[in-house]
Design a protein around this motif. Structure first.
Motif, PDB file in Angstrom:
ATOM      1  N   TYR A 275       0.810  -1.465  -0.135  1.00 21.28           N
ATOM      2  CA  TYR A 275      -0.288  -0.045  -0.077  1.00 21.28           C
ATOM      3  C   TYR A 275       1.220   0.851  -0.366  1.00 21.28           C
ATOM      4  O   TYR A 275       2.121   1.205   0.475  1.00 21.28           O
ATOM      5  N   ASN A 276       0.197   2.198  -0.145  1.00 25.03           N
ATOM      6  CA  ASN A 276       1.101   4.123  -0.565  1.00 25.03           C
ATOM      7  C   ASN A 276       0.300   4.482   0.584  1.00 25.03           C
ATOM      8  O   ASN A 276      -0.460   4.595   0.631  1.00 25.03           O
ATOM      9  N   GLU A 277       1.284   5.324   1.013  1.00 23.42           N
ATOM     10  CA  GLU A 277       0.676   6.259   2.296  1.00 23.42           C
ATOM     11  C   GLU A 277       1.635   7.669   1.649  1.00 23.42           C
ATOM     12  O   GLU A 277       2.920   8.412   1.055  1.00 23.42           O
ATOM     13  N   TYR A 278       0.255   8.997   1.402  1.00 25.01           N
ATOM     14  CA  TYR A 278       0.813  10.234   0.790  1.00 25.01           C
ATOM     15  C   TYR A 278       0.806  11.164   2.289  1.00 25.01           C
ATOM     16  O   TYR A 278      -0.085  11.440   3.007  1.00 25.01           O
ATOM     17  N   ALA A 279       1.933  11.753   2.252  1.00 22.47           N
ATOM     18  CA  ALA A 279       1.756  12.933   3.007  1.00 22.47           C
ATOM     19  C   ALA A 279       1.849  14.205   2.375  1.00 22.47           C
ATOM     20  O   ALA A 279       3.074  14.718   1.314  1.00 22.47           O
ATOM     21  N   ILE A 280       0.747  14.694   2.544  1.00 25.36           N
ATOM     22  CA  ILE A 280       0.486  16.544   1.818  1.00 25.36           C
ATOM     23  C   ILE A 280       0.146  17.526   2.502  1.00 25.36           C
ATOM     24  O   ILE A 280      -0.500  17.411   3.593  1.00 25.36           O
ATOM     25  N   GLU A 281       0.973  18.576   1.645  1.00 23.72           N
ATOM     26  CA  GLU A 281       1.140  19.183   2.855  1.00 23.72           C
ATOM     27  C   GLU A 281       1.409  20.379   1.191  1.00 23.72           C
ATOM     28  O   GLU A 281       1.576  20.492   0.554  1.00 23.72           O
ATOM     29  N   ARG A 282       0.809  21.788   2.247  1.00 26.71           N
ATOM     30  CA  ARG A 282       1.558  23.253   0.684  1.00 26.71           C
ATOM     31  C   ARG A 282       2.454  23.255   1.258  1.00 26.71           C
ATOM     32  O   ARG A 282       2.982  23.390   2.010  1.00 26.71           O
ATOM     33  N   ALA A 283       2.572  24.057   0.021  1.00 24.85           N
ATOM     34  CA  ALA A 283       4.422  24.416  -0.690  1.00 24.85           C
ATOM     35  C   ALA A 283       4.109  25.553  -1.126  1.00 24.85           C
ATOM     36  O   ALA A 283       4.327  25.530  -1.984  1.00 24.85           O
ATOM     37  N   GLY A 284       4.189  26.564  -0.139  1.00 25.49           N
ATOM     38  CA  GLY A 284       3.914  27.965  -1.450  1.00 25.49           C
ATOM     39  C   GLY A 284       2.460  28.313  -1.991  1.00 25.49           C
ATOM     40  O   GLY A 284       1.680  28.375  -1.411  1.00 25.49           O
ATOM     41  N   ASN A 285       2.557  28.508  -3.294  1.00 30.08           N
ATOM     42  CA  ASN A 285       1.573  28.488  -3.360  1.00 30.08           C
ATOM     43  C   ASN A 285       1.033  27.402  -4.091  1.00 30.08           C
ATOM     44  O   ASN A 285       0.332  26.915  -5.543  1.00 30.08           O
ATOM     45  N   GLY A 286       2.210  26.036  -4.269  1.00 30.72           N
ATOM     46  CA  GLY A 286       2.129  24.735  -4.295  1.00 30.72           C
ATOM     47  C   GLY A 286       1.342  23.866  -3.433  1.00 30.72           C
ATOM     48  O   GLY A 286       0.953  24.218  -2.642  1.00 30.72           O
ATOM     49  N   TRP A 287       1.840  22.900  -3.377  1.00 28.10           N
ATOM     50  CA  TRP A 287       1.905  21.289  -2.768  1.00 28.10           C
ATOM     51  C   TRP A 287       2.960  20.109  -2.980  1.00 28.10           C
ATOM     52  O   TRP A 287       3.347  20.576  -3.571  1.00 28.10           O
ATOM     53  N   ARG A 288       3.828  20.099  -1.797  1.00 29.11           N
ATOM     54  CA  ARG A 288       4.813  18.387  -1.581  1.00 29.11           C
ATOM     55  C   ARG A 288       4.168  17.677  -1.573  1.00 29.11           C
ATOM     56  O   ARG A 288       2.787  17.062  -0.092  1.00 29.11           O
ATOM     57  N   VAL A 289       3.785  16.624  -2.332  1.00 32.79           N
ATOM     58  CA  VAL A 289       3.350  15.286  -1.988  1.00 32.79           C
ATOM     59  C   VAL A 289       4.426  14.095  -2.025  1.00 32.79           C
ATOM     60  O   VAL A 289       5.307  14.089  -3.333  1.00 32.79           O
ATOM     61  N   GLU A 290       4.753  13.721  -0.466  1.00 28.93           N
ATOM     62  CA  GLU A 290       5.614  12.357  -0.175  1.00 28.93           C
ATOM     63  C   GLU A 290       5.117  11.088  -0.623  1.00 28.93           C
ATOM     64  O   GLU A 290       4.492  10.958   0.667  1.00 28.93           O
ATOM     65  N   MET A 291       5.131  10.131  -1.077  1.00 31.33           N
ATOM     66  CA  MET A 291       4.781   8.698  -0.962  1.00 31.33           C
ATOM     67  C   MET A 291       5.786   7.816  -0.612  1.00 31.33           C
ATOM     68  O   MET A 291       7.196   7.724  -0.388  1.00 31.33           O
ATOM     69  N   THR A 292       5.536   6.820   0.056  1.00 28.62           N
ATOM     70  CA  THR A 292       5.905   5.960   0.798  1.00 28.62           C
ATOM     71  C   THR A 292       5.144   4.460   0.259  1.00 28.62           C
ATOM     72  O   THR A 292       4.376   4.180   0.758  1.00 28.62           O
ATOM     73  N   GLY A 293       5.792   3.564   0.229  1.00 28.07           N
ATOM     74  CA  GLY A 293       5.044   2.512  -0.372  1.00 28.07           C
ATOM     75  C   GLY A 293       5.929   1.224   1.081  1.00 28.07           C
ATOM     76  O   GLY A 293       7.221   1.409   1.930  1.00 28.07           O
ATOM     77  N   ARG A 294       4.789  -0.149   1.595  1.00 24.63           N
ATOM     78  CA  ARG A 294       5.072   0.009   2.583  1.00 24.63           C
ATOM     79  C   ARG A 294       4.579  -1.565   1.755  1.00 24.63           C
ATOM     80  O   ARG A 294       3.690  -1.636   1.072  1.00 24.63           O
ATOM     81  N   ALA A 295       5.448  -2.199   2.255  1.00 26.35           N
ATOM     82  CA  ALA A 295       5.039  -4.005   1.073  1.00 26.35           C
ATOM     83  C   ALA A 295       5.196  -4.856   1.773  1.00 26.35           C
ATOM     84  O   ALA A 295       6.823  -5.353   3.136  1.00 26.35           O
ATOM     85  N   ALA A 296       4.382  -6.166   1.664  1.00 26.43           N
ATOM     86  CA  ALA A 296       4.989  -7.300   2.297  1.00 26.43           C
ATOM     87  C   ALA A 296       6.450  -7.908   1.883  1.00 26.43           C
ATOM     88  O   ALA A 296       6.627  -7.830   1.134  1.00 26.43           O
ATOM     89  N   THR A 297       7.228  -8.932   3.237  1.00 26.76           N
ATOM     90  CA  THR A 297       8.028  -8.962   2.030  1.00 26.76           C
ATOM     91  C   THR A 297       8.337 -10.382   2.792  1.00 26.76           C
ATOM     92  O   THR A 297       7.049 -10.998   4.183  1.00 26.76           O
ATOM     93  N   ARG A 298       9.248 -10.946   2.070  1.00 30.08           N
ATOM     94  CA  ARG A 298       9.718 -12.840   2.186  1.00 30.08           C
ATOM     95  C   ARG A 298       9.332 -13.455   3.665  1.00 30.08           C
ATOM     96  O   ARG A 298       9.601 -14.686   4.264  1.00 30.08           O
ATOM     97  N   ASN A 299       9.803 -12.208   4.677  1.00 29.16           N
ATOM     98  CA  ASN A 299      10.230 -12.613   6.469  1.00 29.16           C
ATOM     99  C   ASN A 299       9.251 -12.116   7.496  1.00 29.16           C
ATOM    100  O   ASN A 299       9.203 -12.669   8.321  1.00 29.16           O
ATOM    101  N   GLY A 300       7.965 -12.087   6.692  1.00 32.69           N
ATOM    102  CA  GLY A 300       6.258 -11.949   7.021  1.00 32.69           C
ATOM    103  C   GLY A 300       5.877 -10.414   7.804  1.00 32.69           C
ATOM    104  O   GLY A 300       5.543 -10.669   9.016  1.00 32.69           O
ATOM    105  N   ASP A 301       6.939  -9.631   7.315  1.00 30.73           N
ATOM    106  CA  ASP A 301       6.231  -8.281   7.986  1.00 30.73           C
ATOM    107  C   ASP A 301       6.525  -7.382   6.795  1.00 30.73           C
ATOM    108  O   ASP A 301       6.299  -7.887   5.331  1.00 30.73           O
ATOM    109  N   VAL A 302       6.399  -5.925   7.228  1.00 28.82           N
ATOM    110  CA  VAL A 302       5.468  -5.303   6.004  1.00 28.82           C
ATOM    111  C   VAL A 302       7.054  -4.334   6.435  1.00 28.82           C
ATOM    112  O   VAL A 302       7.377  -3.811   7.777  1.00 28.82           O
ATOM    113  N   ARG A 303       7.324  -3.730   4.966  1.00 29.67           N
ATOM    114  CA  ARG A 303       9.254  -2.940   5.240  1.00 29.67           C
ATOM    115  C   ARG A 303       8.685  -1.657   4.039  1.00 29.67           C
ATOM    116  O   ARG A 303       8.095  -1.449   3.550  1.00 29.67           O
ATOM    117  N   GLU A 304       9.295  -0.364   4.827  1.00 29.67           N
ATOM    118  CA  GLU A 304       9.429   0.769   3.422  1.00 29.67           C
ATOM    119  C   GLU A 304      10.062  -0.271   2.032  1.00 29.67           C
ATOM    120  O   GLU A 304      11.136  -0.071   1.805  1.00 29.67           O
TER     121      GLU A 304
END
Length: 313
Positions: A275-304
């Motif tokens: 799944y993806n997570e988006y951090a959305i915030e105003r940046a001056g007259n525009g917007w800044r968006v940072e995307m973080t992907g969180r994925a399942a691994t072979r080890n049975g956990d979830v990592r960035e």
């Protein structure tokens, strides 16, 4: 000496999951297989039940809930065969994910596998796919219809439905003229109000993103609506893969992001479920968006699995 107060911009976090394909498949009545569902039923037992795993989905869901985003968007294909008995189960899954105030859902093609009375199907999800109070002041939704708008401060979510029933071997979608006209009106209104516009659709919205059998039938027209009326972020699923495309519009680039299936585990493709997570915030007259992907691994956990700024204006 008077100390100047520094105001920090509010960051809104939006998590996006898609193509849930909730398993296991409930007991199917034989008469329910006298349709396109027969092929889907055979495919499920031949392999899809080993691909779309509940343990993988639960792993991602638990990680998402622990991170506590401001809101969660789910872009369709919660069911497998669109069976009436699947919809109460997926409604329970949604309630476990969060309250209707905190979770927005739209349907996918598997949720419209065959024609079915809405009261026996997506009506179970209705609290999760209707405009909230502030969204209704921007666009008054026809009860039970699409589009709908949910507003959270400066962020607005626009829920669309590209889900249509199709013949066997097809998984195409369509918005149709009424939704496209409403979408144009909504984008204009939200743009005038200076809001960050997030469009939610199941099928990839741009021409060439999916083949004829699986694609959005009116993708060219939808692209034209986005181009001529503007949007900041478009989230979709359907292709079961991570993708990112910039679509130029009258108000700058619309970032179109496709998410993988949230339950998929395939040898050689792990991490597949994500799944993806988006951090959305105003940046001056525009917007800044940072995307973080969180994925399942072979080890049975979830990592960035990915972290990058996808919009900075």
């Amino acid at each position: 000496m008077e100390i100047e107060k520094v105001q920090t911009a509010h960051v809104f976090t939006l998590a996006h999951m898609s193509d849930i394909h909730l398993g296991p498949l409930p007991k199917v009545k034989s008469r329910q297989l006298l349709s396109k569902r027969l092929l889907g039923y055979v495919n499920w037992h031949r392999g899809r039940k080993f691909v779309h795993r509940r343990d993988i989905l639960d792993l991602l869901t638990n990680d998402l809930k622990e991170r506590g985003p401001d809101h969660i968007a789910v872009t369709g294909d919660l069911t497998n065969l669109g069976l009436p008995q699947e919809f109460p189960l997926t409604a329970d899954w949604l309630r476990n994910l969060g309250s209707p105030d905190d979770v927005t859902v739209i349907p996918g093609n598997h949720d419209a596998y065959v024609r079915i009375n809405p009261d026996k199907a997506t009506a179970h999800w209705r609290p999760f796919m209707q405009g909230n109070e502030s969204g209704q002041t921007l666009y008054e939704q026809v009860p039970g219809e699409f589009p709908f708008v949910r507003r959270f401060g400066d962020i607005a979510l626009i829920g669309l439905s590209s889900a249509i029933s199709t013949a066997p071997f097809l998984a195409a979608g369509r918005l149709g003229g009424e939704q496209r006209r409403a979408l144009a009106e909504i984008l204009d209104r939200l743009g005038r109000d200076g809001l960050f516009r997030v469009v939610l659709i199941h099928h990839p919205p741009l021409p060439g993103q999916a083949g004829w059998r699986r694609g959005l039938r009116d993708a060219a027209e939808v692209r034209d609506v986005l181009r001529d009326h503007g949007a900041e972020l478009v989230l979709h699923g359907h292709n079961h893969e991570q993708s990112l495309i910039e679509c130029e519009t009258v108000s700058g680039p619309a970032i179109v992001v496709g998410a993988p299936s949230a339950s998929e585990a395939v040898d050689g493709r792990i991490p597949a479920a994500r799944y993806n997570e988006y951090a959305i915030e105003r940046a001056g007259n525009g917007w800044r968006v940072e995307m973080t992907g969180r994925a399942a691994t072979r080890n049975g956990d979830v990592r960035e699995s990915e972290k990058r700024v996808i919009r900075s204006r």
